[in-house]
Design a protein around this motif. Structure first.
Motif, PDB file in Angstrom:
ATOM      1  N   UNK A 289       0.823  -1.219   0.000  1.00 20.60           N
ATOM      2  CA  UNK A 289       0.000   0.000   0.000  1.00 20.60           C
ATOM      3  C   UNK A 289       0.853   1.265   0.000  1.00 20.60           C
ATOM      4  N   UNK A 290       2.139   1.105  -0.314  1.00 25.89           N
ATOM      5  CA  UNK A 290       3.056   2.245  -0.390  1.00 25.89           C
ATOM      6  C   UNK A 290       3.706   2.265  -1.776  1.00 25.89           C
ATOM      7  N   UNK A 291       3.590   3.390  -2.457  1.00 26.61           N
ATOM      8  CA  UNK A 291       4.263   3.564  -3.744  1.00 26.61           C
ATOM      9  C   UNK A 291       5.374   4.585  -3.568  1.00 26.61           C
ATOM     10  N   UNK A 292       6.595   4.216  -3.978  1.00 24.13           N
ATOM     11  CA  UNK A 292       7.744   5.105  -3.846  1.00 24.13           C
ATOM     12  C   UNK A 292       8.353   5.331  -5.225  1.00 24.13           C
ATOM     13  N   UNK A 293       8.508   6.597  -5.591  1.00 23.44           N
ATOM     14  CA  UNK A 293       9.183   6.947  -6.835  1.00 23.44           C
ATOM     15  C   UNK A 293      10.471   7.688  -6.491  1.00 23.44           C
ATOM     16  N   UNK A 294      11.485   7.605  -7.345  1.00 30.01           N
ATOM     17  CA  UNK A 294      12.826   8.113  -7.002  1.00 30.01           C
ATOM     18  C   UNK A 294      13.010   9.612  -7.260  1.00 30.01           C
ATOM     19  N   UNK A 295      12.253  10.432  -6.521  1.00 24.93           N
ATOM     20  CA  UNK A 295      12.410  11.891  -6.576  1.00 24.93           C
ATOM     21  C   UNK A 295      12.270  12.393  -8.016  1.00 24.93           C
ATOM     22  N   UNK A 296      11.151  12.022  -8.646  1.00 18.90           N
ATOM     23  CA  UNK A 296      10.950  12.374 -10.055  1.00 18.90           C
ATOM     24  C   UNK A 296       9.898  13.456 -10.252  1.00 18.90           C
ATOM     25  N   UNK A 297       9.291  13.946  -9.165  1.00 18.25           N
ATOM     26  CA  UNK A 297       8.214  14.925  -9.326  1.00 18.25           C
ATOM     27  C   UNK A 297       8.718  16.233  -9.920  1.00 18.25           C
ATOM     28  N   UNK A 298       9.932  16.633  -9.552  1.00 12.35           N
ATOM     29  CA  UNK A 298      10.490  17.878 -10.064  1.00 12.35           C
ATOM     30  C   UNK A 298      10.908  17.766 -11.516  1.00 12.35           C
ATOM     31  N   UNK A 299      11.468  18.837 -12.023  1.00  8.85           N
ATOM     32  CA  UNK A 299      11.820  18.924 -13.449  1.00  8.85           C
ATOM     33  C   UNK A 299      12.816  17.848 -13.854  1.00  8.85           C
ATOM     34  N   UNK A 300      12.485  17.120 -14.917  1.00 12.17           N
ATOM     35  CA  UNK A 300      13.358  16.104 -15.499  1.00 12.17           C
ATOM     36  C   UNK A 300      13.418  16.313 -17.004  1.00 12.17           C
ATOM     37  N   UNK A 301      14.485  15.825 -17.630  1.00 10.55           N
ATOM     38  CA  UNK A 301      14.596  15.877 -19.080  1.00 10.55           C
ATOM     39  C   UNK A 301      14.379  17.288 -19.612  1.00 10.55           C
ATOM     40  N   UNK A 302      13.583  17.377 -20.674  1.00 11.81           N
ATOM     41  CA  UNK A 302      13.365  18.680 -21.300  1.00 11.81           C
ATOM     42  C   UNK A 302      12.553  19.620 -20.416  1.00 11.81           C
ATOM     43  N   UNK A 303      11.902  19.092 -19.368  1.00 11.60           N
ATOM     44  CA  UNK A 303      11.225  19.989 -18.417  1.00 11.60           C
ATOM     45  C   UNK A 303      12.206  20.977 -17.795  1.00 11.60           C
ATOM     46  N   UNK A 304      13.475  20.556 -17.680  1.00 11.68           N
ATOM     47  CA  UNK A 304      14.456  21.436 -17.046  1.00 11.68           C
ATOM     48  C   UNK A 304      14.718  22.690 -17.873  1.00 11.68           C
ATOM     49  N   UNK A 305      14.382  22.651 -19.151  1.00 13.90           N
ATOM     50  CA  UNK A 305      14.600  23.838 -19.992  1.00 13.90           C
ATOM     51  C   UNK A 305      13.632  24.963 -19.635  1.00 13.90           C
ATOM     52  N   UNK A 306      12.532  24.607 -18.988  1.00 16.07           N
ATOM     53  CA  UNK A 306      11.644  25.645 -18.462  1.00 16.07           C
ATOM     54  C   UNK A 306      12.387  26.473 -17.414  1.00 16.07           C
ATOM     55  N   UNK A 307      13.222  25.793 -16.600  1.00 20.49           N
ATOM     56  CA  UNK A 307      13.996  26.493 -15.578  1.00 20.49           C
ATOM     57  C   UNK A 307      15.118  27.313 -16.210  1.00 20.49           C
ATOM     58  N   UNK A 308      15.730  26.766 -17.270  1.00 22.28           N
ATOM     59  CA  UNK A 308      16.750  27.544 -17.981  1.00 22.28           C
ATOM     60  C   UNK A 308      16.148  28.828 -18.520  1.00 22.28           C
ATOM     61  N   UNK A 309      14.945  28.716 -19.084  1.00 21.26           N
ATOM     62  CA  UNK A 309      14.276  29.892 -19.615  1.00 21.26           C
ATOM     63  C   UNK A 309      13.988  30.918 -18.534  1.00 21.26           C
ATOM     64  N   UNK A 310      13.614  30.430 -17.343  1.00 22.28           N
ATOM     65  CA  UNK A 310      13.346  31.352 -16.231  1.00 22.28           C
ATOM     66  C   UNK A 310      14.624  32.095 -15.832  1.00 22.28           C
ATOM     67  N   UNK A 311      15.753  31.374 -15.778  1.00 26.69           N
ATOM     68  CA  UNK A 311      17.020  32.014 -15.429  1.00 26.69           C
ATOM     69  C   UNK A 311      17.437  33.034 -16.489  1.00 26.69           C
ATOM     70  N   UNK A 312      17.205  32.711 -17.748  1.00 27.00           N
ATOM     71  CA  UNK A 312      17.545  33.651 -18.814  1.00 27.00           C
ATOM     72  C   UNK A 312      16.609  34.859 -18.798  1.00 27.00           C
TER      73      UNK A 312
END
Length: 337
Positions: A289-312
């Motif tokens: 009754x426990x599901x564990x995922x390896x810290x994947x909720x945050x930005x992964x793959x091309x999602x991280x480019x959203x953060x690059x855009x924010x920094x730019x």
């Protein structure tokens, strides 16, 4: 023509490769001067030290070494650090705060995928999808066995959100897509009007726990929040409730959660744990009754480019003399992730 500052990218190579594709590099080159090397993950290497001496701007992300006093002394022209990830905790130091250096974070952009994951987890929790999936691996579970169970529903659920953070706020807003009975929020710093505008209702923590069929945690990982959800708080949750954690593992007492889930009284969907990862053979990790995922909720793959855009975006605002969108200060960091 406006001044184009000397910029250096500092992060792990795999992070650089994913976060800065051709479009991101072209935009960066239009805003700043890029020497050689353009990128580094080692601020102590001689070639990088030469670039650091010229750098007016650092664009940082995961894997950037801490900006210690000694490294900052090697960067006398540094005026700003634009972080392409969430928390700046791994890279800041007292020495950085003592200098007149602007620091920004892309945590606002990183909040989007975490809120998306959390909404999905809430929907799974309502249908107990992760529990039924585990059961199905042991024996077939047909529709006839579950079709008339009243506890498998996302209709008129009471969802509790602990922490009206940038992520918690987004989750409350996204819950408008569900016909929830009530969205309760607990946060000592939140304003009732702001919570109501997002679609929730501000209550004390104990009331939230007693009433919540699904509990989602969005607290910063700071000393004051360690084990904020412990044995007493978990005991207040109703039988059959699901605990969702996409914040930091330490905000829950792992042993207390394991005890409650082992009895079958509570369920859990965890994207973070304490410790992280859990040790091999962990009882909590093996519970159906426990599901564990390896810290994947945050930005992964091309999602991280959203953060690059924010920094730019922050870099561009800085060049035009506009105030930053997400400046980080020592005081703000004390109560945030």
């Amino acid at each position: 023509m406006r001044h184009r500052p000397q910029a250096l990218l500092v992060m792990r190579h795999d992070t650089y490769r994913v976060q800065f594709g051709p479009d991101q590099l072209r935009r960066l080159a239009s805003l700043a001067e890029l020497g050689e090397p353009v990128w580094s993950d080692d601020l102590d290497e001689p070639r990088t030290r030469a670039r650091l001496a010229e750098a007016e701007v650092l664009v940082t992300s995961w894997g950037c070494p801490p900006l210690t006093a000694e490294r900052l002394d090697a960067a006398p022209r540094l005026r700003a650090v634009f972080h392409c990830a969430g928390s700046v905790r791994p890279i800041v130091s007292d020495a950085l705060w003592q200098r007149d250096v602007l620091v920004t974070s892309a945590a606002e952009a990183n909040a989007t995928p975490v809120a998306e994951y959390t909404l999905a987890a809430i929907i799974f929790a309502g249908k107990k999808a992760h529990v039924l999936a585990a059961q199905s691996r042991l024996e077939p579970v047909g529709w006839q066995a579950v079709g008339h169970r009243e506890d498998l529903s996302n209709y008129e659920r009471t969802v509790g959100i602990v922490g009206f953070s940038r992520i918690g706020r987004r989750v409350v807003d996204r819950l408008r897509t569900l016909d929830t009975a009530d969205v309760l929020v607990s946060d000592p710093y939140a304003e009732p009007a702001a919570v109501a505008a997002a679609g929730g209702r501000l209550v004390e923590l104990d009331e939230l726990l007693i009433r919540s069929e699904i509990l989602s945690l969005h607290l910063p990982g700071i000393p004051e929040t360690r084990h904020a959800i412990g044995a007493r708080e978990l005991h207040l949750l109703p039988d059959g409730a699901t605990v969702i954690n996409t914040a930091r593992g330490g905000v829950i007492d792992t042993e207390a959660l394991e005890r409650e889930c082992a009895t079958g009284r509570l369920n859990a969907i965890l994207d973070v744990t304490d410790p992280e990862p859990l040790p091999v053979g962990s009882r909590l990790a093996g519970l159906p009754n426990v599901m564990i995922t390896p810290h994947i909720a945050g930005s992964l793959g091309t999602e991280t480019r959203r953060m690059s855009g924010r920094a730019l975006d922050e870099l561009e605002r800085h060049l035009h003399g506009e105030p930053p969108l997400d400046a980080v200060t020592r005081e703000a960091l004390a109560v945030s992730a």
